[in-house]
Design a protein around this motif. Sequence first.
Motif, PDB file in Angstrom:
ATOM      1  N   VAL A  38      77.561  45.617  26.351  1.00  0.00           N
ATOM      2  CA  VAL A  38      77.257  47.000  25.969  1.00  0.00           C
ATOM      3  C   VAL A  38      76.373  47.648  27.020  1.00  0.00           C
ATOM      4  CG1 VAL A  38      76.389  48.527  24.150  1.00  0.00           C
ATOM      5  CG2 VAL A  38      77.277  46.253  23.546  1.00  0.00           C
ATOM      6  N   ASP A  39      76.773  48.799  27.479  1.00  0.00           N
ATOM      7  CA  ASP A  39      75.917  49.655  28.307  1.00  0.00           C
ATOM      8  C   ASP A  39      75.223  50.612  27.345  1.00  0.00           C
ATOM      9  OD1 ASP A  39      74.765  51.567  29.924  1.00  0.00           O
ATOM     10  OD2 ASP A  39      76.566  51.970  31.107  1.00  0.00           O
ATOM     11  N   CYS A  40      73.925  50.445  27.176  1.00  0.00           N
ATOM     12  CA  CYS A  40      73.204  51.163  26.120  1.00  0.00           C
ATOM     13  C   CYS A  40      72.623  52.505  26.544  1.00  0.00           C
ATOM     14  CB  CYS A  40      72.074  50.281  25.579  1.00  0.00           C
ATOM     15  SG  CYS A  40      72.638  48.731  24.849  1.00  0.00           S
ATOM     16  N   HIS A  41      73.003  52.984  27.728  1.00  0.00           N
ATOM     17  CA  HIS A  41      72.461  54.286  28.148  1.00  0.00           C
ATOM     18  C   HIS A  41      73.349  54.917  29.212  1.00  0.00           C
ATOM     19  CE1 HIS A  41      68.770  56.951  28.436  1.00  0.00           C
ATOM     20  NE2 HIS A  41      69.530  57.404  29.413  1.00  0.00           N
ATOM     21  N   ALA A  42      74.001  56.006  28.854  1.00  0.00           N
ATOM     22  CA  ALA A  42      74.803  56.775  29.799  1.00  0.00           C
ATOM     23  C   ALA A  42      74.920  58.201  29.281  1.00  0.00           C
ATOM     24  CB  ALA A  42      76.183  56.152  29.980  1.00  0.00           C
ATOM     25  N   ILE A  81      76.929  53.464  25.076  1.00  0.00           N
ATOM     26  CA  ILE A  81      76.097  54.300  24.207  1.00  0.00           C
ATOM     27  C   ILE A  81      75.718  55.550  24.986  1.00  0.00           C
ATOM     28  CG2 ILE A  81      74.085  54.403  22.709  1.00  0.00           C
ATOM     29  CD1 ILE A  81      76.146  52.139  22.068  1.00  0.00           C
ATOM     30  N   LEU A  82      76.136  56.704  24.484  1.00  0.00           N
ATOM     31  CA  LEU A  82      75.844  57.972  25.132  1.00  0.00           C
ATOM     32  C   LEU A  82      74.516  58.508  24.625  1.00  0.00           C
ATOM     33  CD1 LEU A  82      79.381  59.622  24.898  1.00  0.00           C
ATOM     34  CD2 LEU A  82      78.438  58.179  26.740  1.00  0.00           C
ATOM     35  N   SER A  83      73.614  58.747  25.541  1.00  0.00           N
ATOM     36  CA  SER A  83      72.302  59.284  25.175  1.00  0.00           C
ATOM     37  C   SER A  83      72.372  60.803  25.125  1.00  0.00           C
ATOM     38  CB  SER A  83      71.251  58.847  26.202  1.00  0.00           C
ATOM     39  OG  SER A  83      71.106  57.447  26.196  1.00  0.00           O
ATOM     40  N   GLY A  84      71.714  61.370  24.120  1.00  0.00           N
ATOM     41  CA  GLY A  84      71.677  62.817  24.002  1.00  0.00           C
ATOM     42  C   GLY A  84      71.269  63.460  25.315  1.00  0.00           C
TER      43      GLY A  84
END
Length: 308
Positions: A38-42, A81-84
């Motif tokens: 999992v890539d937790c920040h994009a 996971i797409l960060s706002g």
Amino acid sequence: MARTTAMRRKRRCASIFVARTTGSRRLPMNEAAVLPIVDCHAHVFTRDLPLTGDAWTAPDYDYTPTDYLAELDRHGVHFGILSGLSISGTYNDYTIAAVRNHRRLRATVLVDPGVDPYSLKRMGEEGVVGVRYQWVRRPVLPDLTDHAHRVLLRRVRDLDWHVHVAVEGARIREVLAMLEPSGVKVVLDHFAHPEPAAGACCDGLSAALEAVQRGRTWIKLAAGFRLAGPDAWRDEDIAPAERIARDVAARLVREAGPDRLLWGSDAPFVGYEGRMSYGRALTQFASWVPDPADRAAMSRTALRFYFG
């Protein structure tokens, strides 16, 4: 019923991809041990999205969900996971459409404290898993103890979401003191934003680790290249930030452990285009967490946290 269906979808999605395949190609075991699941920040965006009046930058290119998923596939990473997107404020439409259309993705969003519960519930059904507080560069922090924020935090907790916090390390202790009484899960962004001069000895980092021990806080190892300060993106040399990231990561792995750590690329590296790449982000992750067993444990942490 809708929430039950969403939870079942989350579990089914995780079980499908945890086998570590990329298209029809199964990764060798040694490669699978190195790569995160999992890539937790994009972030995803187009150049014409509305921006806030105080947006720190304005990308002149598009980075679409299709672009991002292709990046994941090229590197054998399955979920994102797409960060706002802070520069667009509460305009979450593009991000929400991305997670609605791609079950490999989840997202956090920026919302006003008065957002109605029905909107939050609908967002959750479409793949939103948390609320983002992007407070870097904010001269004054919101009062999370006022009624509107306490109601929002209760709704976040009731949805089993989390609060995704980006704030300078010097303010971490203050923010945690306001957040923790609500009982929400907390994810601290960017290594808990240690103060550049203090690095691994930053009091904010100590406060973050104390919160981890209390059981409802996680920390992202994401965007180490940003750790030289919020305006360091103007500097060509990212080596000072990388040194901070290496030292802070060592402390986090030692004191928090992989069950409380998440990894994120921060693709497409806004402000650092040309200096960062996805491959370099993966190489940095391997240097921050040199034990493959720890990296595998972090993948399991991320799967449980974001996909149930």
